[in-house]
Design a protein around this motif. Structure first.
Motif, PDB file in Angstrom:
ATOM      1  N   ALA A 698      40.901  11.368  44.534  1.00  0.00           N
ATOM      2  CA  ALA A 698      41.653  12.623  44.446  1.00  0.00           C
ATOM      3  C   ALA A 698      40.825  13.784  44.980  1.00  0.00           C
ATOM      4  O   ALA A 698      41.324  14.633  45.732  1.00  0.00           O
ATOM      5  CB  ALA A 698      42.064  12.888  42.994  1.00  0.00           C
ATOM      6  N   ALA A 699      39.537  13.823  44.594  1.00  0.00           N
ATOM      7  CA  ALA A 699      38.651  14.888  45.068  1.00  0.00           C
ATOM      8  C   ALA A 699      38.452  14.804  46.572  1.00  0.00           C
ATOM      9  O   ALA A 699      38.398  15.823  47.269  1.00  0.00           O
ATOM     10  CB  ALA A 699      37.304  14.803  44.345  1.00  0.00           C
ATOM     11  N   LEU A 700      38.355  13.578  47.100  1.00  0.00           N
ATOM     12  CA  LEU A 700      38.156  13.399  48.537  1.00  0.00           C
ATOM     13  C   LEU A 700      39.395  13.855  49.310  1.00  0.00           C
ATOM     14  O   LEU A 700      39.279  14.531  50.347  1.00  0.00           O
ATOM     15  CB  LEU A 700      37.848  11.934  48.836  1.00  0.00           C
ATOM     16  N   ALA A 701      40.575  13.493  48.829  1.00  0.00           N
ATOM     17  CA  ALA A 701      41.810  13.914  49.489  1.00  0.00           C
ATOM     18  C   ALA A 701      41.943  15.435  49.450  1.00  0.00           C
ATOM     19  O   ALA A 701      42.334  16.064  50.450  1.00  0.00           O
ATOM     20  CB  ALA A 701      43.013  13.255  48.815  1.00  0.00           C
ATOM     21  N   ALA A 702      41.624  16.040  48.312  1.00  0.00           N
ATOM     22  CA  ALA A 702      41.692  17.498  48.209  1.00  0.00           C
ATOM     23  C   ALA A 702      40.701  18.157  49.159  1.00  0.00           C
ATOM     24  O   ALA A 702      41.004  19.187  49.779  1.00  0.00           O
ATOM     25  CB  ALA A 702      41.411  17.930  46.767  1.00  0.00           C
ATOM     26  N   THR A 703      39.525  17.569  49.305  1.00  0.00           N
ATOM     27  CA  THR A 703      38.525  18.110  50.227  1.00  0.00           C
ATOM     28  C   THR A 703      39.011  18.039  51.671  1.00  0.00           C
ATOM     29  O   THR A 703      38.816  18.973  52.454  1.00  0.00           O
ATOM     30  CB  THR A 703      37.203  17.330  50.092  1.00  0.00           C
ATOM     31  N   MET A 704      39.654  16.920  52.034  1.00  0.00           N
ATOM     32  CA  MET A 704      40.173  16.775  53.396  1.00  0.00           C
ATOM     33  C   MET A 704      41.185  17.872  53.707  1.00  0.00           C
ATOM     34  O   MET A 704      41.153  18.479  54.784  1.00  0.00           O
ATOM     35  CB  MET A 704      40.816  15.398  53.576  1.00  0.00           C
ATOM     36  N   ARG A 705      42.070  18.129  52.758  1.00  0.00           N
ATOM     37  CA  ARG A 705      43.065  19.169  53.005  1.00  0.00           C
ATOM     38  C   ARG A 705      42.416  20.547  53.048  1.00  0.00           C
ATOM     39  O   ARG A 705      42.742  21.374  53.915  1.00  0.00           O
ATOM     40  CB  ARG A 705      44.145  19.139  51.921  1.00  0.00           C
ATOM     41  N   TYR A 706      41.477  20.807  52.149  1.00  0.00           N
ATOM     42  CA  TYR A 706      40.827  22.121  52.099  1.00  0.00           C
ATOM     43  C   TYR A 706      40.038  22.402  53.377  1.00  0.00           C
ATOM     44  O   TYR A 706      40.050  23.519  53.895  1.00  0.00           O
ATOM     45  CB  TYR A 706      39.901  22.187  50.880  1.00  0.00           C
ATOM     46  N   LEU A 707      39.346  21.377  53.911  1.00  0.00           N
ATOM     47  CA  LEU A 707      38.553  21.544  55.133  1.00  0.00           C
ATOM     48  C   LEU A 707      39.377  21.341  56.393  1.00  0.00           C
ATOM     49  O   LEU A 707      38.828  21.370  57.499  1.00  0.00           O
ATOM     50  CB  LEU A 707      37.367  20.567  55.124  1.00  0.00           C
ATOM     51  N   ASP A 708      40.686  21.102  56.238  1.00  0.00           N
ATOM     52  CA  ASP A 708      41.585  20.860  57.367  1.00  0.00           C
ATOM     53  C   ASP A 708      41.107  19.685  58.215  1.00  0.00           C
ATOM     54  O   ASP A 708      41.085  19.737  59.447  1.00  0.00           O
ATOM     55  CB  ASP A 708      41.709  22.111  58.242  1.00  0.00           C
TER      56      ASP A 708
END
Length: 827
Positions: A698-708
């Protein structure tokens, strides 16, 4: 531990401690055999590998094979010459372009079959008998500047399509433009019409276009050579350049952290030997299995380093925990392998499942990544789980025999160390507020997971090309390892900025059926009414080009043909309804045969309709609208074109990412339940094992979206791979806990010992792995940098989540079990 299972562990233990020489020799022989495959490994650096098997691409290939009209047939390829001047329409600039074309024609090794440029059009307009580039040069050189300018103006007025060879800053009234294109066609034996960059890492056009750069450079004008052969060469060189940058950096960082983790030169040497063997086994297997080395497989070495280093540090650290108690090497190693082999088995099983989940992908390179990485992890388990302990024991025995100096044997994360105190934070939280913290874990996982569902998906050729501007650190590198000077991306961007791209502004509907049957052309006419929003309109109909366009063109020039069409047009809308076979026959026997062949096959079994689409329409809109139009057909119709193919691959990537993630979670959960039921008769530990992994994903997916960072062919695998790598950390801790929490041992004491002992090894492994995979950010290709960053983050997140949340999760597991026993739900 289950006694039936233990007997197999005991057999391996005895081989390691009693027959270490035999084990070492057997592994060395296998290394020799697999190393023979290293020379068999080919390279495939193209992007066409990602579109193979995609229906839209197959239709696109059919369109190109059946309809694209080439001035030459099978065995030809093209080179583009890009000229940039203050005014490429000035007399001297036109002469320079013709000289470049002429010099290429004079080189036998260029195999020039023909050339085309705006300069040629100007020269032949001035003198229709100037049919060779040599004659055209003389014509232009003998013409006055004003004559050349007036001729250019007339060409642009009378032949507007010629403006496609000129940049979009064209001034028609006072003819001038900053850039122009010329095409050189080469006749090359063994080159198919579908040849593209990247076939086995090279293209037959590569040496031709590399020589063309030298030839064109002798003209003295600003003319750049561009083509699929040069793209292929850069795609290949970017792999080697990335490896040259990544491997030394990874080696240095890994070496530093291994020195810190092992603090013993003998142990360090043993670890490095095992890492080297893992690489030889894996890439030797690729050679024997005939799996080509692609951009995606650059990621395999760092991933194997991650798992191998982890296993190595755990094996040595657990062995040292026994040695510091004064136990002899043989008994210490037997105890270490007795505990670690089941843990390694769990880690290997879940990691392989994480990688193997990618085997369901529709993209071949992703399947290859899943297969090679999965096999590599199994090799890692064998080498670090069996060979390393045998070699370590053999070395330590010789050290005692020959009285060699002894270095530090203290394990990482001892109770009094600062590392041990920091690692115990999770145990403290579990002791004081497990319910609140566990609720916080669940809420955080849900929130980050929901946010992460908004990750974008993209697939472009540029993902695999170096950036237009090299990173700053490249300028400071020594010449020996400095990467090549890349030009392809710069040229692609220049062409997109300066020239109208008809390919990106059109889509195609490829149709199969019996086109000579009555009303077939009426059906083609019908689907063009009421066009969707992304299509360019002409009146109330779609702006389309098809066989109907050719029929209308021929009607205007041939009264006899017009009469034939009108006799067979039942509803008087200009479209023939019957006798279509005769109409096609007349068309193919006329001067319009080539044009007709661009839109319908000679056996009347396939046709295409080319639609103009709005340049500002999104990929999703264009694809959906083209598919909607194709669905209107009663015959078999497929939406295709470069935009549609790109979107189709993007959809496959996203679908693969989520399906692989779901399969990895499900397969890992089932595997862990079974594994802990067999090993410990505690299947609930398998579920506890998954909690920090779900938080990590979940944290990795959120990071991907946050960093585009979008899902692409490489980053789309990170979530399932993150499960494989993440379970590594939680599995070691849970298994160590299950070993410690037996008999009268108190719950929190077992947690503390597990976190300090195994957590110390995990900390060393995490630092080494994040640095080893994180150095992929130095790779020239941006897609590799994104992948390296995400894998490094997944390892970091997994470590933090395991150390912080597993103690609380295990406390909840224990209390949940107590409640079930209390109410006699379980015995």
């Amino acid at each position: 531990m289950n006694v039936e299972y233990q007997k197999y562990i005991d057999v391996i233990d005895r081989w390691i401690v009693n027959r270490s020489k035999t084990v070492i020799l057997a592994f060395l022989v296998l290394t020799l055999i697999l190393s023979a495959g290293l020379g068999m490994t080919a390279t495939d650096s193209g992007t066409s590998q990602f579109t193979e098997g995609v229906p839209a691409q197959e239709a696109f290939d059919d369109v190109n094979d059946n309809f694209e009209q080439q001035p030459f047939t099978e065995g030809t390829g093209t080179t583009t010459l890009i000229q940039q001047e203050q005014n490429v329409l000035a007399k001297q600039s036109l002469v320079s372009m013709l000289k470049a074309q002429h010099r290429l024609e004079q080189r036998p090794s260029q195999h020039v079959a023909g050339t085309n440029s705006f300069a040629q059009i100007v020269a032949q307009t001035l003198d229709s008998e100037a049919t060779t580039t040599e004659a055209q040069i003389r014509t232009l050189e003998g013409a006055g500047r004003s004559e050349v300018k007036q001729t250019t103006r007339e060409i642009l007025e009378q032949q507007p399509s010629t403006a496609g060879l000129l940049s979009n800053d064209l001034n028609r009234k006072d003819p001038s433009a900053s850039a122009t294109l010329a095409t050189v066609t080469h006749q090359v034996e063994g080159l198919s019409s579908g040849s593209s960059a990247g076939t086995q890492g090279t293209s037959p056009l590569t040496p031709i276009q590399q020589e063309a750069e030298f030839v064109v450079g002798s003209v003295g004008s600003d003319i750049t050579v561009f083509g699929s052969g040069l793209i292929s060469a850069e795609l290949s060189s970017v792999i080697s350049d990335s490896l040259i940058l990544v491997i030394p950096a990874a080696t240095l960082l890994i070496f530093i952290f291994l020195v810190i983790a092992y603090r013993d030169p003998f142990d360090l040497l043993v670890g490095l030997i095992c890492i080297g063997m893992t690489m030889v086994w894996t890439f030797g297997f690729m050679g024997w299995a005939n799996i080509p080395f692609t951009q995606m497989l650059i990621t395999v070495p760092p991933l194997l380093l991650a798992i191998g280093i982890d296993f190595g540090i755990h094996a040595v650290n657990r062995y040292r925990e026994e040695r510091v108690e004064g136990i002899n090497p043989t008994e210490s190693m037997e105890t270490a392998t007795d505990q670690l082999l089941p843990a390694f088995f769990i880690v290997t099983g879940t990691t392989v499942l994480g990688f193997a989940a990618n085997l369901v992908s529709d993209l071949g390179p992703i399947r290859d990544l899943g297969l090679v990485a999965g096999i590599g992890i199994i090799f890692t388990f064998l080498i670090f789980g069996i060979f390393l302990p045998a070699l370590k024991l053999f070395v330590d025995t010789k050290r005692e025999k020959y009285n060699l100096p002894s270095f530090s044997i203290a394990p990482l994360g001892s109770e009094d160390s600062s590392t041990g105190k920091v690692l115990s934070v999770g145990v403290t939280i579990a002791r004081r507020g497990p319910y609140v913290f566990f609720a916080l874990i669940l809420i955080s996982t849900a929130v980050m997971g929901a946010y992460g569902t908004g990750i974008d998906t993209r697939f472009t050729t540029e993902d695999f090309l170096p950036p237009e501007e090299s990173p700053d650190y490249v300028d400071n590198l020594p010449d020996a390892i400095a990467p090549s000077e890349y030009t392809v991306t710069k040229n692609i961007n220049f062409l997109e900025d300066k020239f109208e791209s008809s390919d990106s502004d059109t889509v195609t509907v490829f149709i199969k059926g019996e086109l000579q049957r009555d009303s077939r052309l009426e059906e083609l006419y019908r689907i063009n009414s009421d066009p969707p929003d992304s299509f360019v309109e002409s009146g109330s109909r779609a702006d389309a080009t098809s066989i109907l366009s050719v029929i209308n063109q021929y009607k205007r020039t041939s009264p006899e043909f017009a009469a034939l069409v009108n006799r067979n047009d039942i509803n008087d809308n200009g479209v023939p309804d019957k006798n279509l076979g005769r109409i096609y026959k007349e068309l193919f026997s006329s001067s319009y045969a080539d044009r007709a062949g661009s839109y319908i096959t000679e056996d009347y079994s396939s046709t295409r309709i080319v639609y103009s689409v709005k340049s500002d329409a999104s990929q999703e809109e264009v694809t959906a609208d083209t598919q909607m139009v194709a669905d209107r057909m009663r015959m078999s119709a497929t939406a295709t074109g470069s935009v549609v193919v790109t979107k189709a691959v993007s959809d496959v990537i996203a679908e693969s990412a989520y399906i692989s993630l779901a399969l990895a979670i499900l397969a890992s959960a089932v595997f862990l339940l079974i594994a802990y039921w067999i090993l410990e008769q505690r299947p609930g530990l398998g579920i506890a094992n998954l909690v920090p992994i779900l938080l990590t994903i979940a944290a990795l997916a959120a990071t991907m979206r946050y960093l585009d960072i979008p899902f692409n062919v490489l980053t789309g695998t990170t979530l399932s791979i993150g499960i494989g790598l993440g379970i590594d950390y939680s599995a070691h801790l849970v298994h160590r806990f299950s070993e410690e929490y037996r008999g009268s041992v108190e719950l929190y004491d077992a947690l503390a010992v597990s976190v300090r002992g195994t957590g110390g090894a995990l900390a060393g492994s995490m630092l080494t792995t994040t640095s080893g995979t994180g150095v992929l950010v130095l790779a020239i290709v941006p897609i590799l940098g994104q992948f390296g960053l995400l894998i490094a983050l997944s390892v970091l997140y997994s470590f933090v989540a395991s150390v912080l949340t597993l103690p609380t999760t295990l406390v909840m597991w224990k209390r949940g079990g107590d409640h079930l026993k209390k109410y006699r739900i379980i015995s």
